[in-house]
Design a protein around this motif. Structure first.
Motif, mmCIF file in Angstrom:
data_model
loop_
_atom_site.group_PDB
_atom_site.id
_atom_site.type_symbol
_atom_site.label_atom_id
_atom_site.label_comp_id
_atom_site.label_asym_id
_atom_site.label_seq_id
_atom_site.Cartn_x
_atom_site.Cartn_y
_atom_site.Cartn_z
ATOM 1 N N TRP A 144 14.869 -7.040 -28.514
ATOM 2 C CA TRP A 144 15.789 -7.903 -27.771
ATOM 3 C C TRP A 144 16.712 -8.704 -28.687
ATOM 4 N N LYS A 145 16.434 -8.684 -29.981
ATOM 5 C CA LYS A 145 17.291 -9.380 -30.944
ATOM 6 C C LYS A 145 17.649 -8.393 -32.059
ATOM 7 N N PRO A 146 18.594 -7.501 -31.818
ATOM 8 C CA PRO A 146 18.948 -6.495 -32.819
ATOM 9 C C PRO A 146 19.322 -7.121 -34.149
ATOM 10 N N SER A 147 18.895 -6.451 -35.215
ATOM 11 C CA SER A 147 19.171 -6.952 -36.555
ATOM 12 C C SER A 147 19.404 -5.775 -37.482
ATOM 13 N N ALA A 148 20.408 -5.869 -38.321
ATOM 14 C CA ALA A 148 20.702 -4.798 -39.270
ATOM 15 C C ALA A 148 19.479 -4.530 -40.134
ATOM 16 N N GLY A 149 19.167 -3.252 -40.300
ATOM 17 C CA GLY A 149 18.019 -2.863 -41.101
ATOM 18 C C GLY A 149 16.732 -2.754 -40.313
ATOM 19 N N LEU A 150 16.760 -3.183 -39.043
ATOM 20 C CA LEU A 150 15.552 -3.134 -38.202
ATOM 21 C C LEU A 150 15.759 -2.273 -36.956
ATOM 22 N N SER A 151 16.688 -1.341 -37.034
ATOM 23 C CA SER A 151 17.006 -0.540 -35.844
ATOM 24 C C SER A 151 15.813 0.246 -35.337
ATOM 25 N N ILE A 152 15.045 0.853 -36.225
ATOM 26 C CA ILE A 152 13.906 1.665 -35.771
ATOM 27 C C ILE A 152 12.854 0.776 -35.119
ATOM 28 N N MET A 153 12.599 -0.390 -35.698
ATOM 29 C CA MET A 153 11.660 -1.328 -35.080
ATOM 30 C C MET A 153 12.156 -1.743 -33.696
ATOM 31 N N GLY A 154 13.438 -2.069 -33.597
ATOM 32 C CA GLY A 154 13.987 -2.493 -32.322
ATOM 33 C C GLY A 154 13.955 -1.395 -31.276
ATOM 34 N N ILE A 155 14.317 -0.181 -31.668
ATOM 35 C CA ILE A 155 14.369 0.937 -30.720
ATOM 36 C C ILE A 155 12.971 1.328 -30.253
ATOM 37 N N THR A 156 12.024 1.409 -31.179
ATOM 38 C CA THR A 156 10.665 1.783 -30.768
ATOM 39 C C THR A 156 10.039 0.702 -29.903
ATOM 40 N N ASN A 157 10.262 -0.568 -30.232
ATOM 41 C CA ASN A 157 9.713 -1.637 -29.408
ATOM 42 C C ASN A 157 10.336 -1.652 -28.022
ATOM 43 N N GLY A 158 11.639 -1.363 -27.952
ATOM 44 C CA GLY A 158 12.264 -1.253 -26.646
ATOM 45 C C GLY A 158 11.675 -0.118 -25.832
ATOM 46 N N ALA A 159 11.397 0.992 -26.490
ATOM 47 C CA ALA A 159 10.802 2.134 -25.798
ATOM 48 C C ALA A 159 9.416 1.805 -25.252
#
Length: 246
Positions: A144-159
């Protein structure tokens, strides 16, 4: 107490709770608190030694080998346990690099740990769970708080959040929910020098509305509530001090 009302201790007493990732940090605390609430606890970890070591420190607990990236190990664990009431999965495999530096296999492993593994746990464990059972998955504030360098963490957590809502429908009446933690003082950061860790946590506290870092109790309290909340399914509960709002 009104008829039909239960508290966490009442609801978990006598149940079997499998915590995949229960050998350390958040998973271990949920395992410990579940045991304190009267549950029989199974600590799942990739290493049988790690699972047994953690289980030895928890009342009424045993270990079992489960690797969420290995379906055969999931199937074998389900066949061995034969019946469980609740499955908690805290597994993760981070690949925190800029998109330009992504490695295919590490991206796949991240999805296996966070998304595919829980789906396969549902495949093999739902058939041995009662209608009153539940799955508890772990998302995270990075979605919910996108951050450069953390795209995979953000995408998997969203999934993970979408997995909870979709599985809640498909596995019904078995419940499926997720917790989305923020920055938690769980032991993950203990390798940092003390001064650096304090500065990091101070920055986290300044950046969320409740002005503090999360604790293991914050997550365990939410987890035990969700395991026992019989009319809650398909939800993602955010335990991050409101961090995604700012």
């Amino acid at each position: 107490m009104s008829a039909g009302h239960t508290n966490n201790e009442d609801a978990l007493a006598g149940t079997t709770v499998l915590v995949v990732g229960g050998a350390k940090n958040i998973g271990r605390e949920i395992a410990r608190r579940s045991a304190d609430a009267g549950a029989k606890v199974v600590v799942g970890a990739r290493s049988m030694e790690s699972a047994n070591d953690a289980a030895a420190q928890i009342d009424n607990a045993r270990g079992i080998a489960i690797d969420v990236t290995d379906e055969a190990s999931i199937a074998a664990a389900a066949a061995e346990l034969r019946s469980v009431d609740h499955v908690v999965v805290t597994a993760a495999a981070h690949h925190n690099v800029p998109v330009a530096e992504l490695e295919h296999d590490k991206v796949v492993t991240a999805f296996e740990a966070k998304v595919i593994g829980p789906l396969l746990l549902a495949k093999h464990f739902a058939p041995i769970m009662p209608a009153t059972g539940s799955f508890l998955l772990f998302s995270g504030v990075a979605a919910w708080k996108p951050s450069a360098g953390l795209s995979i963490m953000g995408i998997t957590n969203g999934a993970v959040s979408f997995a909870a809502s979709n599985l809640a429908v498909e596995l019904a009446p078995i419940r499926v929910n997720a917790i989305s933690p923020g920055i938690i003082d769980s032991g993950t950061w203990d390798s940092m020098p003390a001064d650096d860790r304090k500065a990091f946590f101070d920055g986290v506290a300044e950046g969320n509305p409740v002005r503090r870092t999360g604790t293991l109790d914050d997550i365990a309290d939410a987890a035990l509530w969700l395991l026992s909340a019989g009319f809650v399914s398909g939800e993602t509960v955010h335990v991050e001090g409101g961090a995604r709002q700012v």
